[in-house]
Design an enzyme around this catalytic site. Structure first.
Site, PDB file in Angstrom:
ATOM      1  N   SER A 121       2.273 -37.906 -41.164  1.00 36.09           N
ATOM      2  CA  SER A 121       2.656 -37.318 -42.556  1.00 36.09           C
ATOM      3  C   SER A 121       1.501 -38.249 -43.415  1.00 36.09           C
ATOM      4  O   SER A 121       1.298 -39.293 -43.250  1.00 36.09           O
ATOM      5  CB  SER A 121       3.863 -37.543 -43.087  1.00 36.09           C
ATOM      6  OG  SER A 121       4.107 -37.341 -44.461  1.00 36.09           O
ATOM      7  N   TYR A 145      11.174 -42.496 -45.187  1.00 34.71           N
ATOM      8  CA  TYR A 145      10.496 -41.383 -44.536  1.00 34.71           C
ATOM      9  C   TYR A 145       9.218 -41.849 -44.006  1.00 34.71           C
ATOM     10  O   TYR A 145       9.034 -41.554 -42.805  1.00 34.71           O
ATOM     11  CB  TYR A 145      10.709 -39.842 -45.236  1.00 34.71           C
ATOM     12  CG  TYR A 145       9.685 -39.084 -44.738  1.00 34.71           C
ATOM     13  CD1 TYR A 145      10.121 -38.596 -43.209  1.00 34.71           C
ATOM     14  CD2 TYR A 145       8.533 -38.619 -45.008  1.00 34.71           C
ATOM     15  CE1 TYR A 145       9.191 -37.491 -42.756  1.00 34.71           C
ATOM     16  CE2 TYR A 145       7.718 -37.745 -44.494  1.00 34.71           C
ATOM     17  CZ  TYR A 145       8.051 -37.048 -43.398  1.00 34.71           C
ATOM     18  OH  TYR A 145       7.333 -36.003 -42.928  1.00 34.71           O
ATOM     19  N   LYS A 149       7.408 -42.679 -40.025  1.00 35.80           N
ATOM     20  CA  LYS A 149       6.264 -41.884 -39.441  1.00 35.80           C
ATOM     21  C   LYS A 149       5.244 -43.087 -39.143  1.00 35.80           C
ATOM     22  O   LYS A 149       4.681 -42.975 -38.024  1.00 35.80           O
ATOM     23  CB  LYS A 149       5.540 -41.136 -40.521  1.00 35.80           C
ATOM     24  CG  LYS A 149       6.432 -39.558 -40.651  1.00 35.80           C
ATOM     25  CD  LYS A 149       6.472 -38.932 -39.602  1.00 35.80           C
ATOM     26  CE  LYS A 149       7.502 -37.557 -39.500  1.00 35.80           C
ATOM     27  NZ  LYS A 149       7.166 -37.009 -38.387  1.00 35.80           N
TER      28      LYS A 149
END
Ligand code: UDP
Length: 334
Positions: A121, A145, A149
């Protein structure tokens, strides 16, 4: 090796992005196996290939899956993706996005399956220090988040150096749009993403769209994002897979159109595409949102030969609108 002779495992293949990749791979003659626990995915999206229900939290289930099939490669899409929830419940994100990915990687090693495509991402970059963002931009995620990643990318880099594992990490900017044939599309519960929420407001299933912040340092004060059609993401994944199957090494690519649109521009274009009035309310900023995220995706263009087929935001929103009306039961006028 004939790349279609052994199946490709699509973990999370019943979700938004995984289902489009399943369609793309199947359309090109690949054998696919979807592994999904339906925490976010939909049984209705199991339209191609074979399916095994299961959970990456259960190593026994992953071992059973790898005992059943000999996979040519693994593609992994079964992460949680809500930035806000990752802030309020980081344990959930580290457990699924990191620990469960390690479970998968370790069972791959046990079975000498060594090609891995990872859904990464733009959240790995954090607040950009330069725009457009290239793959060499510093990696400084600003929410859990994004950190999950980046952790997996770091694990992959270490595994790739130490073990016989090759991977490709694809850093998406804002995935949007739907399958042009409307067989699959964006369907989250709860929905938090801008374009489907704007389309809800156009459809009248919500009263308005809230703009999160109008005081950003951008031309119209609202956040700017690079929206990339999910079918173009699927195309890039297949090219990345083929590159690994040809025996090439580990790599990281940005996937975006290289053009930014503000929240107000998205709402304006959606108004034109749908021909509907879209009531707007201006509200406070949403925590964790960088002002501008725009990709430099030239590396994917030069190395993978990838060119987005739907570079225009109007075409992206048109496909999303067609899907949205089908999903929520409104008969299309065209
Ligand atoms: N956004 C907004 N209203 C909404 C949802 C999103 O103004 O109801 C904004 C959000 O602040 C961001 C952009 O739209 O600047 C895209 O948000 P989205 O959640 O779709 O994707 P993200 O950029 O978080 O991956």
């Amino acid at each position: 090796m004939n790349p279609a002779s052994e199946p490709i495992l699509i973990v999370g293949g019943a979700g938004y992005i995984g289902s489009h990749i399943n369609k793309g791979l199947s359309g090109q003659g690949y054998r696919t196996v979807v592994f999904d626990n339906f925490s976010c995915g939909h049984r209705e999206f199991l339209k191609w290939g074979e399916f095994v229900e299961g959970d990456l939290a259960d190593v026994g289930q992953i071992r059973g899956l790898f005992a059943q099939y000999r996979f040519a490669a693994v593609m992994h899409f079964s992460a949680f993706t809500y930035v806000g929830e990752s802030v309020s419940d980081p344990a959930k994100y580290y457990a699924n996005n990191v620990t469960n990915t390690l479970n998968l990687l370790n069972v791959m090693r046990e079975n000498t399956v060594n090609k891995f495509i990872f859904s990464s991402s733009a959240a790995t970059y954090g607040d950009p220090v330069e725009t457009p963002i290239t793959e060499t931009h510093p990696l400084a995620p600003i929410n859990p988040y994004g950190r999950t990643k980046l952790m997996v990318e770091n694990i992959l880099a270490d595994y790739s150096s130490a073990y016989d594992v090759r991977y490709t990490a694809l850093r998406y900017f804002n995935a949007a749009g739907a399958d042009p044939e409307t067989e699959v599309g964006e369907w989250h519960d709860p929905e938090t993403h801008l374009i489907p929420l704007v389309l809800d407001a156009a459809l009248g299933t919500r009263k308005n769209i809230q703009i999160y912040g109008t005081d950003y340092d951008t031309p119209d004060g609202t956040c700017v994002r690079d929206y990339i059609h999910v079918a173009d993401l699927a195309d890039a994944h297949i090219r990345a897979l083929e590159r690994l199957l040809r025996g090439e090494g580990s790599a990281v690519f940005n996937l975006g159109n290289g053009k930014g649109f503000s929240v107000r521009e998205v709402i304006d274009i959606a108004g034109k595409v749908t021909g509907r009035n879209i009531p707007v309310i201006e509200t406070d900023r949403r925590p964790g949102d960088p002002a501008v995220l725009i990709a430099d995706a030239k590396k994917a263009e030069s190395v993978l030969g990838w060119r987005p087929r739907y570079p225009g935001l109007d075409a992206i929103i048109e496909s999303a609108w067609k899907w949205h009306r089908k999903l929520f039961g409104e008969k299309a006028e065209d």
